[in-house]
Design an enzyme around this catalytic site. Sequence first.
Site, PDB file in Angstrom:
ATOM      1  N   GLU A  49      -9.899  -9.814  -8.140  1.00 19.35           N
ATOM      2  CA  GLU A  49      -8.917  -8.744  -7.940  1.00 19.35           C
ATOM      3  C   GLU A  49      -7.794  -8.808  -8.982  1.00 19.35           C
ATOM      4  O   GLU A  49      -7.342  -7.776  -9.474  1.00 19.35           O
ATOM      5  CB  GLU A  49      -8.344  -8.837  -6.527  1.00 19.35           C
ATOM      6  CG  GLU A  49      -9.370  -8.527  -5.449  1.00 19.35           C
ATOM      7  CD  GLU A  49      -8.847  -8.724  -4.030  1.00 19.35           C
ATOM      8  OE1 GLU A  49      -9.610  -8.479  -3.089  1.00 19.35           O
ATOM      9  OE2 GLU A  49      -7.678  -9.124  -3.864  1.00 19.35           O
ATOM     10  N   LYS A  53       0.823  -1.210   0.000  1.00 15.98           N
ATOM     11  CA  LYS A  53       0.000   0.000   0.000  1.00 15.98           C
ATOM     12  C   LYS A  53       0.868   1.277   0.000  1.00 15.98           C
ATOM     13  O   LYS A  53       2.078   1.207   0.221  1.00 15.98           O
ATOM     14  CB  LYS A  53      -0.924  -0.031   1.226  1.00 15.98           C
ATOM     15  CG  LYS A  53      -1.939  -1.189   1.193  1.00 15.98           C
ATOM     16  CD  LYS A  53      -2.904  -1.103   2.370  1.00 15.98           C
ATOM     17  CE  LYS A  53      -3.916  -2.242   2.327  1.00 15.98           C
ATOM     18  NZ  LYS A  53      -4.924  -2.121   3.413  1.00 15.98           N
ATOM     19  N   HIS A  77      -2.065  -5.469   1.431  1.00 20.83           N
ATOM     20  CA  HIS A  77      -3.372  -6.105   1.186  1.00 20.83           C
ATOM     21  C   HIS A  77      -3.130  -7.508   0.661  1.00 20.83           C
ATOM     22  O   HIS A  77      -2.174  -7.743  -0.085  1.00 20.83           O
ATOM     23  CB  HIS A  77      -4.165  -5.322   0.129  1.00 20.83           C
ATOM     24  CG  HIS A  77      -5.282  -6.149  -0.476  1.00 20.83           C
ATOM     25  ND1 HIS A  77      -6.514  -6.271   0.126  1.00 20.83           N
ATOM     26  CD2 HIS A  77      -5.316  -6.930  -1.580  1.00 20.83           C
ATOM     27  CE1 HIS A  77      -7.271  -7.097  -0.614  1.00 20.83           C
ATOM     28  NE2 HIS A  77      -6.566  -7.498  -1.655  1.00 20.83           N
ATOM     29  N   TYR A 121     -12.295  -1.857  -3.618  1.00 24.32           N
ATOM     30  CA  TYR A 121     -12.829  -2.108  -2.276  1.00 24.32           C
ATOM     31  C   TYR A 121     -14.355  -1.983  -2.236  1.00 24.32           C
ATOM     32  O   TYR A 121     -14.921  -1.699  -1.184  1.00 24.32           O
ATOM     33  CB  TYR A 121     -12.187  -1.151  -1.270  1.00 24.32           C
ATOM     34  CG  TYR A 121     -10.828  -1.617  -0.752  1.00 24.32           C
ATOM     35  CD1 TYR A 121     -10.714  -2.791   0.001  1.00 24.32           C
ATOM     36  CD2 TYR A 121      -9.670  -0.898  -0.989  1.00 24.32           C
ATOM     37  CE1 TYR A 121      -9.487  -3.226   0.490  1.00 24.32           C
ATOM     38  CE2 TYR A 121      -8.436  -1.326  -0.504  1.00 24.32           C
ATOM     39  CZ  TYR A 121      -8.360  -2.492   0.237  1.00 24.32           C
ATOM     40  OH  TYR A 121      -7.141  -2.933   0.732  1.00 24.32           O
ATOM     41  N   ASN A 148      -1.978   0.050   7.009  1.00 26.03           N
ATOM     42  CA  ASN A 148      -1.493  -1.268   7.455  1.00 26.03           C
ATOM     43  C   ASN A 148      -0.645  -1.972   6.390  1.00 26.03           C
ATOM     44  O   ASN A 148      -0.490  -3.185   6.405  1.00 26.03           O
ATOM     45  CB  ASN A 148      -2.644  -2.136   7.960  1.00 26.03           C
ATOM     46  CG  ASN A 148      -3.735  -2.323   6.934  1.00 26.03           C
ATOM     47  OD1 ASN A 148      -3.575  -1.954   5.772  1.00 26.03           O
ATOM     48  ND2 ASN A 148      -4.842  -2.903   7.342  1.00 26.03           N
TER      49      ASN A 148
HETATM   50  P1  ATP Z   1      -7.123  -5.648   3.175  1.00 26.80           P
HETATM   51  O1  ATP Z   1      -8.420  -5.931   2.449  1.00 26.80           O
HETATM   52  O2  ATP Z   1      -6.633  -4.243   2.953  1.00 26.80           O
HETATM   53  O3  ATP Z   1      -6.127  -6.704   2.900  1.00 26.80           O
HETATM   54  P2  ATP Z   1      -8.146  -6.864   5.535  1.00 26.80           P
HETATM   55  O4  ATP Z   1      -8.674  -7.894   4.611  1.00 26.80           O
HETATM   56  O5  ATP Z   1      -7.263  -7.292   6.664  1.00 26.80           O
HETATM   57  O6  ATP Z   1      -7.383  -5.730   4.744  1.00 26.80           O
HETATM   58  P3  ATP Z   1     -10.756  -5.667   5.492  1.00 26.80           P
HETATM   59  O7  ATP Z   1     -11.822  -6.031   6.466  1.00 26.80           O
HETATM   60  O8  ATP Z   1     -10.854  -6.195   4.101  1.00 26.80           O
HETATM   61  O9  ATP Z   1      -9.348  -6.038   6.166  1.00 26.80           O
HETATM   62  O10 ATP Z   1     -10.693  -4.085   5.452  1.00 26.80           O
HETATM   63  C1  ATP Z   1     -10.073  -3.393   4.373  1.00 26.80           C
HETATM   64  C2  ATP Z   1      -9.274  -2.243   4.941  1.00 26.80           C
HETATM   65  O11 ATP Z   1     -10.184  -1.320   5.555  1.00 26.80           O
HETATM   66  C3  ATP Z   1      -8.293  -2.643   6.055  1.00 26.80           C
HETATM   67  O12 ATP Z   1      -7.022  -2.971   5.540  1.00 26.80           O
HETATM   68  C4  ATP Z   1      -8.245  -1.400   6.919  1.00 26.80           C
HETATM   69  O13 ATP Z   1      -7.284  -0.459   6.451  1.00 26.80           O
HETATM   70  C5  ATP Z   1      -9.616  -0.803   6.747  1.00 26.80           C
HETATM   71  N1  ATP Z   1     -10.464  -1.184   7.895  1.00 26.80           N
HETATM   72  C6  ATP Z   1     -11.018  -2.377   8.140  1.00 26.80           C
HETATM   73  N2  ATP Z   1     -11.712  -2.393   9.290  1.00 26.80           N
HETATM   74  C7  ATP Z   1     -11.591  -1.142   9.795  1.00 26.80           C
HETATM   75  C8  ATP Z   1     -12.059  -0.494  10.966  1.00 26.80           C
HETATM   76  N3  ATP Z   1     -12.831  -1.131  11.843  1.00 26.80           N
HETATM   77  N4  ATP Z   1     -11.723   0.798  11.142  1.00 26.80           N
HETATM   78  C9  ATP Z   1     -10.962   1.462  10.254  1.00 26.80           C
HETATM   79  N5  ATP Z   1     -10.472   0.899   9.116  1.00 26.80           N
HETATM   80  C10 ATP Z   1     -10.784  -0.377   8.894  1.00 26.80           C
HETATM   81 MG    MG Z   2      -9.761  -7.431   2.861  1.00 27.87          MG
END
Ligand code: ATP
Ligand code: MG
Length: 152
Positions: free
Chosen positions: A140, A23, A129, A63, A126
Amino acid sequence: MPVYKLDNTKYPKNMEYTLSIIKPDGIRRNLSGKILAMIQDAGLEIVAQKLIHLTRAQAEKFYAVHAERPFFNDLCSFMASGPVSVQVLKSNNAVSKYRELMGATNPKESSEGTIRKAYGLSIDENTVHGSDSVENAKIEIALLFSSLELFA
Ligand code: ATP
Ligand code: MG
């Protein structure tokens, strides 16, 4: 998209592909080399890779599953805030293997030895992804790579 290349039936049992993104916070801090080393050391093979800068619209499409979530706007702004490095990774059980290597969504909750534990700044920034299912990986990969870019 050469569907035949991503047809798991053509490969040994459990051979999978997953989509990885380093990211904007990871690229901004010059961490891609270290993160790619962790990916390769875990036995994941990079079969496609490029540096791109997503538009806001592309980030929203990527997303889309989170469109109703309160963090959707911030997430899309962040993903379009600078270049990202995108990879297609291949291995046995690539999806779960990479999710494990990434660590928990919130770096504060991620385990030692994971990418997010080592480099994640916050739940928003974070660093990486990874696709969360084989089905979503296919969607994707098709969104971000053309058939000519895949060395599957
Ligand atoms: P990614 O899809 O980015 O790999 P992930 O699968 O671990 O991450 P997801 O639930 O898909 O988590 O959420 C997508 C992104 O949205 C996360 O990477 C995070 O940056 C953000 N996100 C998720 N949950 C929260 C939350 N409760 N508060 C703030 N941001 C969040
Ligand atoms: Mg995710």
